[in-house]
Design a protein around this motif. Structure first.
Motif, mmCIF file in Angstrom:
data_model
loop_
_atom_site.group_PDB
_atom_site.id
_atom_site.type_symbol
_atom_site.label_atom_id
_atom_site.label_comp_id
_atom_site.label_asym_id
_atom_site.label_seq_id
_atom_site.Cartn_x
_atom_site.Cartn_y
_atom_site.Cartn_z
ATOM 1 N N LEU A 110 7.529 -4.628 0.418
ATOM 2 C CA LEU A 110 6.175 -4.546 0.886
ATOM 3 C C LEU A 110 6.325 -4.650 2.333
ATOM 4 C CD1 LEU A 110 4.196 -6.631 -1.766
ATOM 5 C CD2 LEU A 110 4.142 -4.061 -1.608
ATOM 6 N N ARG A 111 7.278 -5.469 2.967
ATOM 7 C CA ARG A 111 7.083 -5.819 4.221
ATOM 8 C C ARG A 111 7.589 -4.552 5.117
ATOM 9 N NH1 ARG A 111 10.489 -9.486 4.346
ATOM 10 N NH2 ARG A 111 9.192 -11.058 4.350
ATOM 11 N N ASP A 112 8.600 -3.903 4.267
ATOM 12 C CA ASP A 112 9.136 -2.659 5.171
ATOM 13 C C ASP A 112 8.001 -1.551 4.834
ATOM 14 O OD1 ASP A 112 11.608 -3.771 5.404
ATOM 15 O OD2 ASP A 112 12.547 -3.007 3.497
ATOM 16 N N ARG A 113 7.505 -1.386 4.006
ATOM 17 C CA ARG A 113 6.271 -0.554 3.726
ATOM 18 C C ARG A 113 5.190 -0.730 4.818
ATOM 19 N NH1 ARG A 113 3.071 1.196 -1.983
ATOM 20 N NH2 ARG A 113 1.956 2.925 -1.065
ATOM 21 N N LEU A 114 4.754 -2.032 4.844
ATOM 22 C CA LEU A 114 3.742 -2.172 5.865
ATOM 23 C C LEU A 114 4.185 -1.878 7.293
ATOM 24 C CD1 LEU A 114 1.068 -3.676 6.277
ATOM 25 C CD2 LEU A 114 2.147 -5.618 6.483
ATOM 26 N N THR A 115 5.352 -2.214 7.494
ATOM 27 C CA THR A 115 6.018 -1.788 9.003
ATOM 28 C C THR A 115 5.768 0.064 9.171
ATOM 29 O OG1 THR A 115 7.200 -3.671 8.842
ATOM 30 C CG2 THR A 115 7.687 -1.875 10.638
ATOM 31 N N LYS A 116 5.948 0.564 8.071
ATOM 32 C CA LYS A 116 5.950 1.996 7.946
ATOM 33 C C LYS A 116 4.719 2.638 8.195
ATOM 34 C CE LYS A 116 10.475 2.499 5.718
ATOM 35 N NZ LYS A 116 10.949 3.345 4.242
#
Length: 341
Positions: A110-116
């Protein structure tokens, strides 16, 4: 020695056997009666009997057959009703422990997706802003093309690069076109809305433009429409700037001093430049603004007409410089027909 007495060797063997103890018992096969009544032997121990193996095979076949029929369905349902709550409770108890690795993995994902997504959102926002600016810029260039067609003059498009005073003038702008583009001093500058000003100074790549709102600016103007008596007025006079763009009640407004002090232009009438098509610094027929009101001075019995300019001088971007039709320029020239040359 008697013949019946054992021989010495035999007595010796028996004595040795007695010292060694009794012989170990040798296990013999068990004996049992079979169905025919005869005696048979069977070895002790070993693997499963053949009869038990046959029984197990028959039981498996029976259970498999019964499983295909609805006979065991009530029993299966009852067992399921009993075991289902137990399975649910066990799953609820074990879920916090079994879900810990998945929670960490999900959080990282989720953190990686939010950053993207944030990066994509920022990129899209910049694209929208650039697209809006590009559309506005294109619309202004199109307005310059329409102005050339409406006014009947050739125009060199240019962009405003700076605002500020130049020499002793108060209201000027700098454009990114100069002598290399065919621009000379005392040329009229317009937008798609109306008159902006005139060229003061020129370098090879830039020019300084005096705005008509400057207090030192004077433009010959003519009133169109009809007067209060219903006749075509066509009154002429001199349009002057107030020198104020903002902060006062007369900010951005122009005044027209009529030659005929008895004339009274109507509110909403258009004021345009007057002269012939080759006049400098302002060519004829360029729209300046519209009449907002007229007031008289009791002291000198004069009449002044107030004009609201068509151009918004606080948001100038793309302008057009009026040039002769045969101008040689280092950039595209908009012809009087509204085409690029």
């Amino acid at each position: 020695m008697s013949l019946l007495s054992p021989r010495p060797s035999e007595r010796l063997r028996k004595g040795l056997e007695q010292r060694k103890g009794p012989k170990p018992m040798v296990r013999t096969p068990r004996e049992r009666l079979n169905r025919r009544g005869s005696l048979e032997t069977s070895a002790g121990g070993g693997g499963p009997k053949r009869s038990w193996l046959i029984v197990l095979v028959l039981c498996c076949a029976t259970l498999a057959t019964l499983d295909q029929t609805p006979v065991l369905e009530p029993a299966r349902t009852a067992v399921g009703e009993v075991l289902s709550p137990l399975e649910t409770g066990a799953a609820m108890v074990a879920r916090p422990f079994t879900g810990v690795p998945e929670w960490f993995d999900t959080r990282d994902d989720l953190r990686d997706r939010l950053t993207k997504l944030e990066a994509e959102n920022s990129t899209l926002r910049r694209q929208v802003e650039v697209n809006d600016y590009g559309r506005a810029k294109l619309a202004e260039y199109e307005s310059i093309t329409r102005a050339a067609d409406d006014l009947g003059y050739a125009l060199v498009p240019a962009r405003v690069t700076a605002f500020g005073p130049a020499q002793t003038f108060n209201r000027t702008v700098t454009i990114d076109a100069g002598s290399a583009a065919g621009i000379r001093s005392d040329m009229s500058v317009v937008t798609g809305d109306g008159l902006v000003g005139r060229v003061l100074r020129v370098t090879k790549t830039s020019a300084t433009v005096l705005l008509i709102v400057d207090a030192a600016s004077v433009v010959g103007g003519r009133v169109g429409g009809a007067d209060s008596a219903g006749k075509k007025s066509g009154q002429v006079g001199m349009v002057r700037g107030s020198g104020v763009v903002a902060g006062r009640s007369d900010a951005g407004l122009l005044t027209l001093d009529l030659v005929d002090q008895t004339a009274a232009p109507l509110k909403g009438e258009t004021v345009i430049t007057w002269g012939d098509g080759r006049a400098a610094p302002y060519v004829s027929g360029l729209p300046i603004g519209e009449v907002t009101d007229t007031f008289e001075s009791v002291r000198d019995s004069s009449r002044t007409v107030r004009i609201k300019p068509y151009v918004d001088f606080g948001s100038l971007d793309v302008v057009g410089v009026v040039v002769p039709n045969d101008t040689v320029s280092d950039r595209a020239v908009v012809t009087p027909e509204g085409e690029l040359r």
